[in-house]
Scaffold this motif. Structure first.
Motif, PDB file in Angstrom:
ATOM      1  N   PHE A   1       1.191  -0.740   5.013  1.00  0.00           N
ATOM      2  CA  PHE A   1       2.242  -0.256   3.855  1.00  0.00           C
ATOM      3  C   PHE A   1       2.658  -1.490   3.057  1.00  0.00           C
ATOM      4  CE2 PHE A   1       6.293   0.287   2.261  1.00  0.00           C
ATOM      5  CZ  PHE A   1       6.166   1.536   1.503  1.00  0.00           C
ATOM      6  N   VAL A   2       3.177  -2.380   4.139  1.00  0.00           N
ATOM      7  CA  VAL A   2       3.647  -3.670   3.470  1.00  0.00           C
ATOM      8  C   VAL A   2       2.696  -4.593   2.792  1.00  0.00           C
ATOM      9  CG1 VAL A   2       4.651  -5.785   3.904  1.00  0.00           C
ATOM     10  CG2 VAL A   2       5.608  -3.904   5.231  1.00  0.00           C
ATOM     11  N   MET A   3       1.528  -4.807   3.248  1.00  0.00           N
ATOM     12  CA  MET A   3       0.457  -5.147   2.317  1.00  0.00           C
ATOM     13  C   MET A   3      -0.122  -4.626   1.304  1.00  0.00           C
ATOM     14  SD  MET A   3      -2.059  -6.494   5.786  1.00  0.00           S
ATOM     15  CE  MET A   3      -3.267  -7.409   4.266  1.00  0.00           C
ATOM     16  N   PHE A   4      -0.226  -3.368   1.076  1.00  0.00           N
ATOM     17  CA  PHE A   4      -0.459  -2.727   0.075  1.00  0.00           C
ATOM     18  C   PHE A   4       0.680  -3.001  -1.211  1.00  0.00           C
ATOM     19  CE2 PHE A   4      -3.896  -0.663   2.061  1.00  0.00           C
ATOM     20  CZ  PHE A   4      -4.973  -0.453   0.781  1.00  0.00           C
ATOM     21  N   ARG A   5       2.009  -2.821  -0.496  1.00  0.00           N
ATOM     22  CA  ARG A   5       2.960  -3.047  -1.656  1.00  0.00           C
ATOM     23  C   ARG A   5       2.894  -4.490  -2.322  1.00  0.00           C
ATOM     24  NH1 ARG A   5       7.640  -0.018  -1.986  1.00  0.00           N
ATOM     25  NH2 ARG A   5       7.083   2.023  -2.129  1.00  0.00           N
ATOM     26  N   TRP A   6       2.717  -5.608  -1.385  1.00  0.00           N
ATOM     27  CA  TRP A   6       2.699  -6.839  -1.459  1.00  0.00           C
ATOM     28  C   TRP A   6       1.436  -7.322  -2.516  1.00  0.00           C
ATOM     29  CZ3 TRP A   6       7.040 -10.145  -0.822  1.00  0.00           C
ATOM     30  CH2 TRP A   6       6.483 -11.511  -1.138  1.00  0.00           C
ATOM     31  N   TYR A   7       0.531  -6.784  -2.129  1.00  0.00           N
ATOM     32  CA  TYR A   7      -1.013  -7.432  -2.829  1.00  0.00           C
ATOM     33  C   TYR A   7      -1.280  -6.262  -4.062  1.00  0.00           C
ATOM     34  CZ  TYR A   7      -1.420 -10.899   1.120  1.00  0.00           C
ATOM     35  OH  TYR A   7      -1.036 -11.825   1.495  1.00  0.00           O
TER      36      TYR A   7
ATOM     37  N   GLN B   1      -1.202   2.928  -9.189  1.00  0.00           N
ATOM     38  CA  GLN B   1      -0.339   4.040  -9.644  1.00  0.00           C
ATOM     39  C   GLN B   1      -0.222   4.798  -8.167  1.00  0.00           C
ATOM     40  OE1 GLN B   1      -2.242   6.473 -12.485  1.00  0.00           O
ATOM     41  NE2 GLN B   1      -0.597   8.088 -12.390  1.00  0.00           N
ATOM     42  N   ARG B   2       1.200   5.207  -8.073  1.00  0.00           N
ATOM     43  CA  ARG B   2       1.390   5.936  -6.774  1.00  0.00           C
ATOM     44  C   ARG B   2       2.041   7.272  -7.014  1.00  0.00           C
ATOM     45  NH1 ARG B   2       2.087   0.411  -5.678  1.00  0.00           N
ATOM     46  NH2 ARG B   2       1.159  -0.056  -3.682  1.00  0.00           N
ATOM     47  N   GLU B   3       1.641   8.303  -6.677  1.00  0.00           N
ATOM     48  CA  GLU B   3       2.264   9.504  -6.927  1.00  0.00           C
ATOM     49  C   GLU B   3       3.440   9.861  -5.759  1.00  0.00           C
ATOM     50  OE1 GLU B   3      -0.386  12.897  -7.329  1.00  0.00           O
ATOM     51  OE2 GLU B   3      -1.941  11.663  -7.765  1.00  0.00           O
ATOM     52  N   PHE B   4       3.806   9.144  -5.005  1.00  0.00           N
ATOM     53  CA  PHE B   4       4.722   9.259  -3.830  1.00  0.00           C
ATOM     54  C   PHE B   4       5.415   7.936  -3.815  1.00  0.00           C
ATOM     55  CE2 PHE B   4       6.702   9.030   0.068  1.00  0.00           C
ATOM     56  CZ  PHE B   4       7.673  10.168  -0.071  1.00  0.00           C
ATOM     57  N   ILE B   5       6.284   7.546  -3.730  1.00  0.00           N
ATOM     58  CA  ILE B   5       7.289   6.269  -3.519  1.00  0.00           C
ATOM     59  C   ILE B   5       8.109   6.394  -2.245  1.00  0.00           C
ATOM     60  CG2 ILE B   5       8.160   4.154  -4.387  1.00  0.00           C
ATOM     61  CD1 ILE B   5       7.190   4.922  -7.236  1.00  0.00           C
ATOM     62  N   SER B   6       8.003   5.743  -1.361  1.00  0.00           N
ATOM     63  CA  SER B   6       8.841   5.801  -0.203  1.00  0.00           C
ATOM     64  C   SER B   6      10.258   5.293  -0.791  1.00  0.00           C
ATOM     65  CB  SER B   6       8.290   4.609   0.971  1.00  0.00           C
ATOM     66  OG  SER B   6       9.490   4.816   2.029  1.00  0.00           O
ATOM     67  N   PRO B   7      11.296   6.034  -0.415  1.00  0.00           N
ATOM     68  CA  PRO B   7      12.565   5.532  -0.934  1.00  0.00           C
ATOM     69  C   PRO B   7      13.143   4.434  -0.092  1.00  0.00           C
ATOM     70  CG  PRO B   7      12.606   7.678   0.176  1.00  0.00           C
ATOM     71  CD  PRO B   7      11.361   7.372   0.071  1.00  0.00           C
ATOM     72  N   LEU B   8      12.588   4.256   1.173  1.00  0.00           N
ATOM     73  CA  LEU B   8      12.907   3.054   1.868  1.00  0.00           C
ATOM     74  C   LEU B   8      12.374   1.733   1.763  1.00  0.00           C
ATOM     75  CD1 LEU B   8      13.207   4.969   5.285  1.00  0.00           C
ATOM     76  CD2 LEU B   8      15.130   4.629   3.831  1.00  0.00           C
ATOM     77  N   GLY B   9      11.207   1.778   1.141  1.00  0.00           N
ATOM     78  CA  GLY B   9      10.292   0.600   0.708  1.00  0.00           C
ATOM     79  C   GLY B   9       9.815  -0.331   1.620  1.00  0.00           C
ATOM     80  N   ILE B  10       9.899  -1.520   1.372  1.00  0.00           N
ATOM     81  CA  ILE B  10       9.187  -2.680   2.410  1.00  0.00           C
ATOM     82  C   ILE B  10      10.357  -2.558   3.547  1.00  0.00           C
ATOM     83  CG2 ILE B  10       8.995  -5.013   2.891  1.00  0.00           C
ATOM     84  CD1 ILE B  10       7.293  -4.959  -0.128  1.00  0.00           C
ATOM     85  N   PRO B  11      11.681  -2.854   3.269  1.00  0.00           N
ATOM     86  CA  PRO B  11      12.709  -2.836   4.294  1.00  0.00           C
ATOM     87  C   PRO B  11      12.541  -1.742   5.285  1.00  0.00           C
ATOM     88  CG  PRO B  11      13.789  -3.273   2.124  1.00  0.00           C
ATOM     89  CD  PRO B  11      12.262  -2.776   1.807  1.00  0.00           C
ATOM     90  N   GLY B  12      12.182  -0.605   4.981  1.00  0.00           N
ATOM     91  CA  GLY B  12      11.990   0.604   5.944  1.00  0.00           C
ATOM     92  C   GLY B  12      10.902   0.251   6.650  1.00  0.00           C
ATOM     93  N   ALA B  13       9.693  -0.258   6.060  1.00  0.00           N
ATOM     94  CA  ALA B  13       8.480  -0.280   7.015  1.00  0.00           C
ATOM     95  C   ALA B  13       8.988  -1.739   7.830  1.00  0.00           C
ATOM     96  CB  ALA B  13       7.515  -0.759   6.008  1.00  0.00           C
TER      97      ALA B  13
END
Length: 199
Positions: free
Chosen positions: A171-177, A182-194
């Protein structure tokens, strides 16, 4: 770990979904929410019944005492009421390992023979038979060797932990790189949650 076992299997259903980018995150969130509430319910129910917390820790079937109290049954008969959940868990594990082995065969991580499926319903028959045979062999080993029973359980917990950690890392790698995907669902907690989940 028992309360949330199988949550990681939801990702393997992407091939059967029309909108996996939307449905898999929603399914995971719904399953996590459901398991959170039911696990606390089982915990509070289990420790509230005699003989209490000390026995609950070592009890493999924590709801048996509740079934005894509800239906006035002896313990051996009350234990039978746990069977439906046991069979359902077995079916869920069969789905998990058949999808995993089949996917690894199709991607050449294993012999491509493991990716063979029935032509009508795409049932991963080779993966199902192989996984079931290995599972029965492990059950026999656990039945006749206490050392193997402990080792296999420890390995299963370790494998589950590695799976969860790899999900957080990916999750972190995909968010970072790949921040522009385009994402149909975005985690409300984001990278800090992961990161929190990983720790």
């Amino acid at each position: 770990t028992r309360f949330f076992v199988g949550i990681q299997s939801i990702n393997l259903a992407t091939g059967q979904l029309k909108h996996p980018k939307r449905d898999v995150p929603h399914g995971t969130l719904g399953a996590m929410t459901f398991c959170l509430f039911t696990s606390f319910a089982v915990l509070f129910l289990g420790v509230s019944l005699p003989p209490g917390l000390d026995a609950f820790i070592h009890r493999p079937r924590p709801l048996t005492a509740g079934f005894q109290a509800m239906f006035a049954l002896p313990r051996d008969q009350a234990t039978l009421l746990n069977l439906p959940a046991t069979f359902m868990a077995g079916s869920a594990f069969m789905y998990f390992y058949s999808q995993q082995i089949s996917a690894m065969g199709k991607s050449a991580l294993l012999n491509p023979w493991f990716g063979n499926t029935f032509s009508v319903r795409n049932t991963p028959i080779v993966a199902l038979v192989t996984g079931t045979a290995v599972s029965f062999a492990m059950c026999i080993a656990m039945q006749y060797s206490k050392e193997s029973r402990d080792a296999i359980y420890d390995l299963s917990v370790l494998a589950a932990m590695i799976t969860y950690l790899s999900i957080f890392v990916s999750f972190v790698m995909f968010r970072w790189y790949f921040p522009t995907i385009q994402r149909e669902f975005i985690s409300p907690l984001g990278i800090p949650g992961a990161v929190y989940g990983f720790l």
